[in-house]
Motif scaffolding. Structure first.
Motif, short mmCIF file in Angstrom:
data_model
loop_
_atom_site.label_atom_id
_atom_site.label_comp_id
_atom_site.label_asym_id
_atom_site.label_seq_id
_atom_site.Cartn_x
_atom_site.Cartn_y
_atom_site.Cartn_z
N VAL A 144 -7.58 -96.40 57.44
CA VAL A 144 -6.27 -95.82 57.19
C VAL A 144 -6.43 -94.82 56.05
CG1 VAL A 144 -3.89 -96.26 56.46
CG2 VAL A 144 -5.06 -97.88 57.98
N VAL A 145 -5.99 -93.60 56.29
CA VAL A 145 -6.11 -92.52 55.32
C VAL A 145 -4.73 -92.08 54.88
CG1 VAL A 145 -6.97 -90.18 54.89
CG2 VAL A 145 -8.23 -91.72 56.43
N ARG A 146 -4.49 -92.05 53.59
CA ARG A 146 -3.23 -91.56 53.04
C ARG A 146 -3.52 -90.29 52.26
NH1 ARG A 146 2.25 -93.85 51.13
NH2 ARG A 146 2.11 -94.38 53.30
N GLY A 147 -2.74 -89.24 52.53
CA GLY A 147 -2.93 -87.97 51.84
C GLY A 147 -1.63 -87.24 51.64
N ASP A 148 -1.72 -86.08 50.98
CA ASP A 148 -0.52 -85.30 50.69
C ASP A 148 -0.75 -83.79 50.77
OD1 ASP A 148 -2.05 -84.90 48.44
OD2 ASP A 148 -0.54 -85.61 47.02
N GLU B 170 3.38 -86.06 52.34
CA GLU B 170 2.50 -87.21 52.52
C GLU B 170 2.34 -87.59 53.99
OE1 GLU B 170 2.93 -90.60 50.04
OE2 GLU B 170 2.98 -89.40 48.21
N PHE B 171 1.15 -88.03 54.32
CA PHE B 171 0.85 -88.48 55.67
C PHE B 171 -0.03 -89.71 55.59
CE2 PHE B 171 -2.51 -85.52 54.52
CZ PHE B 171 -3.66 -86.18 54.91
N MET C 266 -9.21 -103.97 57.70
CA MET C 266 -8.92 -102.56 57.86
C MET C 266 -9.19 -101.86 56.53
SD MET C 266 -5.37 -100.73 59.09
CE MET C 266 -5.21 -101.90 60.40
N ALA C 267 -10.06 -100.88 56.57
CA ALA C 267 -10.39 -100.13 55.36
C ALA C 267 -9.31 -99.09 55.07
CB ALA C 267 -11.74 -99.44 55.55
N ARG C 268 -9.17 -98.74 53.81
CA ARG C 268 -8.18 -97.74 53.39
C ARG C 268 -8.82 -96.74 52.44
NH1 ARG C 268 -3.00 -98.73 54.52
NH2 ARG C 268 -2.52 -100.74 55.42
N VAL C 269 -8.35 -95.49 52.55
CA VAL C 269 -8.79 -94.42 51.66
C VAL C 269 -7.56 -93.62 51.26
CG1 VAL C 269 -10.12 -92.28 51.51
CG2 VAL C 269 -11.09 -94.22 52.67
N ASP C 270 -7.44 -93.34 49.98
CA ASP C 270 -6.33 -92.54 49.47
C ASP C 270 -6.89 -91.21 48.98
OD1 ASP C 270 -4.16 -91.41 48.14
OD2 ASP C 270 -3.56 -93.30 47.21
N VAL C 271 -6.51 -90.13 49.65
CA VAL C 271 -6.99 -88.80 49.26
C VAL C 271 -5.85 -87.95 48.70
CG1 VAL C 271 -8.97 -88.82 50.83
CG2 VAL C 271 -6.79 -87.90 51.64
N ARG C 272 -4.77 -88.60 48.28
CA ARG C 272 -3.68 -87.84 47.67
C ARG C 272 -4.19 -87.16 46.41
NH1 ARG C 272 0.80 -92.45 47.51
NH2 ARG C 272 -1.12 -93.58 47.08
N GLY C 273 -3.75 -85.93 46.22
CA GLY C 273 -4.18 -85.15 45.07
C GLY C 273 -5.47 -84.38 45.29
N GLU C 274 -6.11 -84.60 46.42
CA GLU C 274 -7.36 -83.89 46.75
C GLU C 274 -7.05 -82.72 47.67
OE1 GLU C 274 -10.24 -84.62 45.46
OE2 GLU C 274 -9.91 -86.64 44.70
N ILE C 275 -7.79 -81.63 47.51
CA ILE C 275 -7.65 -80.49 48.41
C ILE C 275 -8.98 -80.26 49.12
CG2 ILE C 275 -5.80 -79.42 47.07
CD1 ILE C 275 -7.91 -77.46 45.96
N LEU D 17 -8.60 -83.18 59.09
CA LEU D 17 -9.06 -84.54 59.44
C LEU D 17 -8.84 -84.83 60.92
CD1 LEU D 17 -7.75 -86.48 56.32
CD2 LEU D 17 -10.14 -85.98 56.91
N ARG D 18 -7.69 -84.44 61.44
CA ARG D 18 -7.43 -84.64 62.87
C ARG D 18 -8.47 -83.92 63.72
NH1 ARG D 18 -2.59 -86.78 64.42
NH2 ARG D 18 -1.04 -87.06 62.77
#
Length: 82
Positions: free
Chosen positions: A32-36, A66-67, A1-10, A44-45
């Motif tokens: 899996v995408v993690r963001g804030d 965070e989501f 399962m790939a993961r991407v962290d986009v926290r801090g990005e607008i 994204l949805r």
């Protein structure tokens, strides 16, 4: 399962990062995408739903922004246009 962290990005960066990561996946694979940034979650949805990618909420961190989303590439996905 790939993961991407986009926290801090607008916007539009989260969508661009996720689009690139999705283009590397095959049908049935999950990202899996993690963001804030709440507008990024909505964007994204919408992007994924429009392009045939299943979206489920993996985790929501209570009162913080965070989501975490699970994006699964379906046979109907049109990643070249995502």
């Amino acid at each position: 399962m790939a993961r991407v962290d986009v926290r801090g990005e607008i916007c539009p960066r989260p969508a661009l990062i996720v689009r690139q990561a999705l283009s590397d996946l095959d049908t049935g694979e999950t990202l899996v995408v993690r963001g804030d940034y709440p507008p990024a979650e909505e964007n994204l949805r919408r992007m994924c739903t429009t392009h045939g990618i299943d979206v489920t909420t993996a985790e929501t961190a209570g009162e913080s922004n965070e989501f975490e989303l699970e994006l699964r590439v379906t046979e109907m996905a049109s990643l070249s246009e995502a």
